[in-house]
Scaffold this motif. Structure first.
Motif, PDB file in Angstrom:
ATOM      1  N   VAL A  81       0.775  -1.304  -0.188  1.00  0.00           N
ATOM      2  CA  VAL A  81       0.588  -0.057   0.356  1.00  0.00           C
ATOM      3  C   VAL A  81       1.094   1.435   0.017  1.00  0.00           C
ATOM      4  CG1 VAL A  81      -2.110  -1.258   0.987  1.00  0.00           C
ATOM      5  CG2 VAL A  81      -0.074   0.278   2.458  1.00  0.00           C
ATOM      6  N   SER A  82       0.708   2.666   0.120  1.00  0.00           N
ATOM      7  CA  SER A  82       0.881   4.114  -0.454  1.00  0.00           C
ATOM      8  C   SER A  82       1.431   4.043   1.021  1.00  0.00           C
ATOM      9  CB  SER A  82      -0.202   4.800  -0.449  1.00  0.00           C
ATOM     10  OG  SER A  82      -0.861   4.451   0.352  1.00  0.00           O
ATOM     11  N   ALA A  83       2.998   4.634   1.235  1.00  0.00           N
ATOM     12  CA  ALA A  83       3.012   5.201   2.536  1.00  0.00           C
ATOM     13  C   ALA A  83       2.339   5.860   3.508  1.00  0.00           C
ATOM     14  CB  ALA A  83       4.852   4.980   2.560  1.00  0.00           C
ATOM     15  N   ILE A  84       1.694   6.667   2.903  1.00  0.00           N
ATOM     16  CA  ILE A  84       1.024   7.371   3.133  1.00  0.00           C
ATOM     17  C   ILE A  84      -0.918   7.569   2.743  1.00  0.00           C
ATOM     18  CG2 ILE A  84      -0.327   9.231   4.150  1.00  0.00           C
ATOM     19  CD1 ILE A  84       2.654  10.699   3.894  1.00  0.00           C
ATOM     20  N   GLY A  85      -1.600   6.401   3.880  1.00  0.00           N
ATOM     21  CA  GLY A  85      -2.909   6.369   3.354  1.00  0.00           C
ATOM     22  C   GLY A  85      -3.188   7.149   3.541  1.00  0.00           C
ATOM     23  N   THR A  93       6.568  22.482   6.346  1.00  0.00           N
ATOM     24  CA  THR A  93       5.621  22.285   7.429  1.00  0.00           C
ATOM     25  C   THR A  93       5.525  21.490   8.246  1.00  0.00           C
ATOM     26  OG1 THR A  93       3.939  20.695   5.760  1.00  0.00           O
ATOM     27  CG2 THR A  93       3.964  22.785   4.835  1.00  0.00           C
ATOM     28  N   LEU A  94       4.902  21.681   9.501  1.00  0.00           N
ATOM     29  CA  LEU A  94       4.798  21.158  10.384  1.00  0.00           C
ATOM     30  C   LEU A  94       4.060  19.522  10.255  1.00  0.00           C
ATOM     31  CD1 LEU A  94       5.377  21.431  13.759  1.00  0.00           C
ATOM     32  CD2 LEU A  94       3.609  22.238  13.940  1.00  0.00           C
ATOM     33  N   ALA A  95       3.029  20.016   9.472  1.00  0.00           N
ATOM     34  CA  ALA A  95       2.187  18.291   9.363  1.00  0.00           C
ATOM     35  C   ALA A  95       3.254  17.671   8.599  1.00  0.00           C
ATOM     36  CB  ALA A  95       0.865  18.448   8.926  1.00  0.00           C
ATOM     37  N   GLN A  96       4.255  18.679   7.241  1.00  0.00           N
ATOM     38  CA  GLN A  96       4.865  17.110   7.175  1.00  0.00           C
ATOM     39  C   GLN A  96       5.865  16.716   7.932  1.00  0.00           C
ATOM     40  OE1 GLN A  96       5.895  20.565   4.041  1.00  0.00           O
ATOM     41  NE2 GLN A  96       3.984  19.610   2.595  1.00  0.00           N
ATOM     42  N   LEU A  97       6.504  17.652   8.927  1.00  0.00           N
ATOM     43  CA  LEU A  97       7.329  16.770   9.558  1.00  0.00           C
ATOM     44  C   LEU A  97       6.906  15.852  10.589  1.00  0.00           C
ATOM     45  CD1 LEU A  97      10.171  17.609  10.824  1.00  0.00           C
ATOM     46  CD2 LEU A  97       8.711  18.825  12.828  1.00  0.00           C
ATOM     47  N   ALA A  98       5.741  15.765  10.848  1.00  0.00           N
ATOM     48  CA  ALA A  98       4.992  15.281  11.830  1.00  0.00           C
ATOM     49  C   ALA A  98       4.861  13.614  11.384  1.00  0.00           C
ATOM     50  CB  ALA A  98       3.636  15.604  12.646  1.00  0.00           C
ATOM     51  N   LEU A  99       4.664  13.855  10.042  1.00  0.00           N
ATOM     52  CA  LEU A  99       4.660  12.747   9.198  1.00  0.00           C
ATOM     53  C   LEU A  99       5.886  12.279   8.761  1.00  0.00           C
ATOM     54  CD1 LEU A  99       1.423  14.109   6.611  1.00  0.00           C
ATOM     55  CD2 LEU A  99       1.575  12.077   8.698  1.00  0.00           C
ATOM     56  N   LEU A 147       0.585  14.476   1.874  1.00  0.00           N
ATOM     57  CA  LEU A 147       1.541  13.827   0.992  1.00  0.00           C
ATOM     58  C   LEU A 147       3.643  14.068   0.421  1.00  0.00           C
ATOM     59  CD1 LEU A 147      -1.200  11.970  -1.431  1.00  0.00           C
ATOM     60  CD2 LEU A 147      -0.123  10.765   0.153  1.00  0.00           C
ATOM     61  N   GLY A 148       2.789  15.271   0.625  1.00  0.00           N
ATOM     62  CA  GLY A 148       4.241  16.253   0.813  1.00  0.00           C
ATOM     63  C   GLY A 148       5.522  15.506   1.455  1.00  0.00           C
TER      64      GLY A 148
END
Length: 328
Positions: free
Chosen positions: A11-15, A254-260, A286-287
């Motif tokens: 599956v995609s690494a982020i769902g 971004t902060l969300a991208q950092l968390a992911l 997804l970024g």
């Protein structure tokens, strides 16, 4: 799109967690907006979509089924049983007969003849986990589902379940401000070859560049009942974001991208499923995929937000009693 193993699937690494499109954070988007987001997710390469009988008391499964039935071969479909609405009330029921009946209802709403990953949403502690997993195993043998998952369970419960039937995934909350899976279940998943699906990976909006105001939450927003979102706790937790923003700036994200990106770096068996009602936020999430944090940056994040620094529990006393996860 990078992929990760989940049971028999890649599956995609982020769902994508679909809950937000029908449930939980106030007024959901229109059907047209929700459909546009689901289609955009598929077009961007997302191949894991997660829903549940509980979300909108069936409305979320109905939405996914109506919008994506014609594109069923493009994604791995995950849903959940064992917690659903009964006469307008949320009920936890893991009895085999209830699981079988719920599956039939889900198949109908999802407009499919098989669910790829069917997860026990909560372990009903009045029913041995072996009995509930046994019912799920019967559904595998009947061709109704392809693999079995659990949600919000401890390492010992996972091992008991896995002895009955291989468990493809464990889904629990995991993020920079919810580190409970690190106590035991992450390692148990590694040992058993079980994927770990991380829900609320951006802290229900806390780990983003959008400042949260509890006073502005919708009356039906489930965060109103979560201790760490009360004004005093949220203010104390928000002070921890200053250091995180510095790391995000250094990493160019971004902060969300950092968390992911942090979550993706915690283990190859971890698959975050952020939910959103915004296509812009979907694309932002997804970024995170191409971002690689250095060992020094990862160590700084651990230092900046250890479990001991978080103010407030993640659930109310009642909801906490319903989960089986280890707690700090």
């Amino acid at each position: 799109m990078p992929t990760r193993a989940l049971g028999p699937f890649e599956v995609s690494a982020i769902g994508l967690g679909c809950m937000n499109l029908s449930h939980a954070y106030g007024q959901p988007p229109s059907r047209e907006q929700a459909a546009a987001l689901l289609h955009r997710a598929l077009d961007l390469g997302v191949t894991l979509l997660d829903t549940a009988a509980l979300y909108g008391f069936g409305a979320n499964e109905t939405l996914v089924g109506e919008v994506l039935a014609s594109q069923r071969d493009r994604f791995v479909l995950a849903s959940k049983c064992g917690m659903q609405g009964v006469d307008g009330v949320r009920v936890i029921d893991g009895r085999p007969e209830t699981i079988q009946a719920t599956c039939e209802d889900s198949l109908r709403r999802l407009r499919t003849d098989v669910i790829d990953l069917y997860q026990l949403h909560r372990w009903d502690k009045q029913v041995p986990i072996e009995d509930s997993v046994g019912a799920l195993a019967d559904l595998v043998r009947a061709g109704k589902i392809r693999s079995i998952g659990l949600s919000e369970v401890s390492a010992p419960t996972l091992r008991r379940a896995h002895a009955v039937h291989p468990i493809a995934s464990v889904q629990s909350e995991y993020s920079l401000w919810t580190r409970n899976p690190e106590i035991a279940v992450l390692q148990a998943c590694r040992e058993l070859g079980t994927a770990f699906i991380a829900f609320s990976p951006v802290g229900r909006g806390f780990l983003t560049d959008v400042a949260l105001d509890p006073a502005a939450f919708d009356a039906k927003d489930i965060r109103r009942a979560m201790p760490r979102f009360t004004p005093s706790h949220l203010a104390a937790n928000a002070a921890l974001l200053t250091g995180l923003r510095e790391v995000a700036h250094e990493a160019g994200c971004t902060l969300a991208q950092l968390a992911l990106a942090w979550l993706l770096a915690r283990g190859e068996h971890i698959v975050p499923i952020p939910g959103t009602t915004s296509i812009a936020h979907l694309e932002e999430n997804l970024g995170a995929l191409p971002i690689t944090l250095s060992p020094a940056q990862l160590a700084r994040l651990d230092h900046l937000m250890p479990p001991s620094a978080i103010h407030g529990g993640r659930y109310s006393t009642q909801n906490q009693s319903e989960v089986d996860t280890e707690e700090f």
